[in-house]
Design an enzyme around this catalytic site. Structure first.
Site, PDB file in Angstrom:
ATOM      1  N   ASP A 169      -1.054   7.603  -2.266  1.00 37.92           N
ATOM      2  CA  ASP A 169      -1.510   6.456  -1.487  1.00 37.92           C
ATOM      3  C   ASP A 169      -0.546   6.314  -0.313  1.00 37.92           C
ATOM      4  O   ASP A 169       0.563   5.801  -0.454  1.00 37.92           O
ATOM      5  CB  ASP A 169      -1.510   5.206  -2.379  1.00 37.92           C
ATOM      6  CG  ASP A 169      -1.932   3.957  -1.624  1.00 37.92           C
ATOM      7  OD1 ASP A 169      -2.002   4.009  -0.371  1.00 37.92           O
ATOM      8  OD2 ASP A 169      -2.178   2.934  -2.280  1.00 37.92           O
TER       9      ASP A 169
ATOM     10  N   TYR B  87       1.103  -0.855  -5.711  1.00 43.37           N
ATOM     11  CA  TYR B  87      -0.100  -1.607  -5.366  1.00 43.37           C
ATOM     12  C   TYR B  87      -1.011  -0.682  -4.571  1.00 43.37           C
ATOM     13  O   TYR B  87      -0.553  -0.013  -3.641  1.00 43.37           O
ATOM     14  CB  TYR B  87       0.292  -2.821  -4.511  1.00 43.37           C
ATOM     15  CG  TYR B  87      -0.856  -3.670  -4.039  1.00 43.37           C
ATOM     16  CD1 TYR B  87      -1.512  -4.528  -4.910  1.00 43.37           C
ATOM     17  CD2 TYR B  87      -1.274  -3.628  -2.710  1.00 43.37           C
ATOM     18  CE1 TYR B  87      -2.565  -5.326  -4.464  1.00 43.37           C
ATOM     19  CE2 TYR B  87      -2.326  -4.420  -2.264  1.00 43.37           C
ATOM     20  CZ  TYR B  87      -2.962  -5.267  -3.149  1.00 43.37           C
ATOM     21  OH  TYR B  87      -4.003  -6.056  -2.704  1.00 43.37           O
TER      22      TYR B  87
ATOM     23  N   LYS C  44      -4.898   0.966   7.537  1.00 45.36           N
ATOM     24  CA  LYS C  44      -4.900   0.384   8.892  1.00 45.36           C
ATOM     25  C   LYS C  44      -4.225   1.209   9.975  1.00 45.36           C
ATOM     26  O   LYS C  44      -4.611   1.165  11.140  1.00 45.36           O
ATOM     27  CB  LYS C  44      -4.254  -0.998   8.810  1.00 45.36           C
ATOM     28  CG  LYS C  44      -2.998  -1.017   7.915  1.00 45.36           C
ATOM     29  CD  LYS C  44      -2.937  -2.251   7.025  1.00 45.36           C
ATOM     30  CE  LYS C  44      -1.955  -2.068   5.889  1.00 45.36           C
ATOM     31  NZ  LYS C  44      -2.063  -3.067   4.844  1.00 45.36           N
TER      32      LYS C  44
HETATM   33  N1  HOZ Z   1      -0.836  -7.132   0.478  1.00 48.46           N
HETATM   34  C1  HOZ Z   1      -0.556  -6.823   1.842  1.00 48.46           C
HETATM   35  C2  HOZ Z   1       0.776  -6.219   2.013  1.00 48.46           C
HETATM   36  N2  HOZ Z   1       1.195  -5.311   1.029  1.00 48.46           N
HETATM   37  C3  HOZ Z   1      -0.663  -8.054   2.708  1.00 48.46           C
HETATM   38  C4  HOZ Z   1      -1.887  -8.043   3.511  1.00 48.46           C
HETATM   39  C5  HOZ Z   1      -2.062  -9.230   4.449  1.00 48.46           C
HETATM   40  O1  HOZ Z   1      -1.782 -10.353   4.066  1.00 48.46           O
HETATM   41  O2  HOZ Z   1      -2.517  -9.022   5.547  1.00 48.46           O
END
Ligand code: HOZ
Length: 427
Positions: free
Chosen positions: A237, A142, A265
């Protein structure tokens, strides 16, 4: 009805599914999401006053737990100076310099606002640089929600059964080719079928988004060699792994130099931020030094930059952080392994450094096909048993849990005991 339930009911009227990011809705584990109020160290507190030992860490960035004083102090000072200028600031220069110092493959870096922006922009730079259009990604990986990544994607897309999302155009889907993680022959095959048409290969060098999946021996080295031979831009990534697995990320752990890397982040100390960077000749394609356009008012935001600079400076000055994370995480892993063994099961745990996933399958998990063999229903039951015991895990099987330096021996002991009791309760 408790406060979380009331808030969720209200939220569903105004926010799609009641949440601003799908996995938070608890849909794959059932039940209602818990609304959080505050965090401190290894703990989060919900709006009903319950305490949780947190293993999400805001999905990765909280390497030192919630609200470490050295980040909060810096942030308070930064707020006094102004929250956004839309003009360059000194801290952006310091931050870029620090990232290039800590990650040797990065010669130039551009700040953006999220991991999704970083991956979308890195692909555009690779396409501009090579003059080619197709990209290769790996099934179950992802890279945020950019159109051309939502093809056989992991994380929430996989959790909710829409690995290829409606709304993604046929053109986007046609430009995204998919290979199998840990299978270099599958990459060779896709390249052979699309000779001289591929701009980039993008990969999570250690996957976090189908749960934690670790590259097998030589896979990344062979991928690097293949991309060099075929003049394809290799993009790591490192939104989850960067500055978490080691100061230089997964690329340092595995000794590979990608052409471009993306971060999220973690480099904002938990504030909204992302970055992409790498080889000078590729990054100089980016506007205004080159023709590949990419921009953003909040890019390099002074609050995010100050928090991120404090976080990265801390790990630079305290490299023992990684030893601590390893010790805590391996203690947790072996405790949970013992719990699994004691109930006569052989469920798989994948762990590297402070990233870890318990899969409810007895076969090794090395790629998408083996990850989806995990019994997600059983995971859901385990998740709720753990939650009731005050342990907050990612609310989906296909995610990684994260350990921080703030987790104490007491936290880890409680988690291991909760894990044993939860496993007994669900089996
Ligand atoms: N898709 C994010 C983790 N792989 C989750 C992000 C979130 O809900 O803050």
């Amino acid at each position: 009805m408790n406060r979380s339930e009331q808030l969720f009911d209200q939220a569903k009227k105004y926010i799609p599914g009641g949440v601003n990011s799908p996995v938070r809705a608890f849909k794959s584990v059932g039940g209602n999401p818990v609304f959080m109020k505050s965090g401190a160290g290894s703990k989060m507190y919900d709006v009903d006053g319950n305490e949780y030992i947190d293993y999400i860490g805001s999905w990765g960035p909280h390497l030192f737990g919630h609200n470490p004083p050295f980040i909060i102090e810096v942030l308070k000072k930064a707020i006094d100076n102004g929250t956004s200028f839309g003009a360059p600031t000194e801290i952006e220069v310091k931050m870029a310099q620090l990232i290039t110092e800590l990650v040797p493959s990065i010669e130039m870096v551009r700040m953006v606002n999220s991991g999704t922006e970083a991956t979308m922009s890195a692909i555009r730079a690779a396409r501009g640089f090579t003059g080619k259009e197709k990209i290769i990604k790996f099934e179950g990986c992802y890279h945020g929600h950019g159109d051309f990544f939502l093809i056989k994607a992991g994380s929430g897309a996989l959790t909710f059964g829409v690995p290829t999302s409606p709304g993604v155009t046929k053109g986007n889907a046609a430009d995204t080719l998919v290979a199998d993680f840990n299978n270099i022959d599958s990459v060779k095959k896709v390249i052979a079928q699309n000779k001289n048409e591929i701009a980039a290969v993008i990969i999570e060098p250690v996957v976090g988004n189908m749960g934690t999946v670790i590259p097998v021996n030589k896979f990344l080295t062979e991928l690097r060699d293949l991309c060099s031979q075929e003049k394809i831009v290799l993009i790591f990534d490192e939104v989850m792994t960067g500055f978490r697995l080691s100061i230089g990320g997964a690329q340092e752990v595995f000794g590979i130099k990608p052409d471009l890397s993306t971060f999220g982040k973690i480099i904002g100390g938990g504030l909204p931020v992302g970055a992409y960077g790498g080889k000078r000749e590729i990054m100089e394609m980016v506007s205004p030094s080159g023709p590949v356009y990419q921009a953003g008012t909040l890019s390099g935001n002074p609050l995010a930059m100050n928090a991120g600079y404090a976080a990265l400076t801390y790990i630079k000055e305290h490299p023992e952080v990684y030893q601590k994370l390893e010790e805590k995480s391996s203690f947790l892993e072996s405790g949970i392994r013992d719990a699994i063994k004691s109930i006569g099961k052989n469920f798989q745990i994948n762990r590297i450094g402070s990233m870890m996933t318990l899969f409810f399958t007895e076969e090794p998990v090395t790629d998408y096909n083996s990850a989806v063999k995990s019994d997600a229903n059983l995971f859901g039951k385990y998740f709720h048993e753990m939650l009731n015991r005050g342990i907050y895990l990612p609310p989906a099987q296909f995610e990684a849990m994260f350990v921080s330096t703030a987790h104490t021996k007491d936290d880890l002991d409680k988690t291991i005991e909760a894990s044993l009791q939860s496993l007994k309760a669900i089996l």
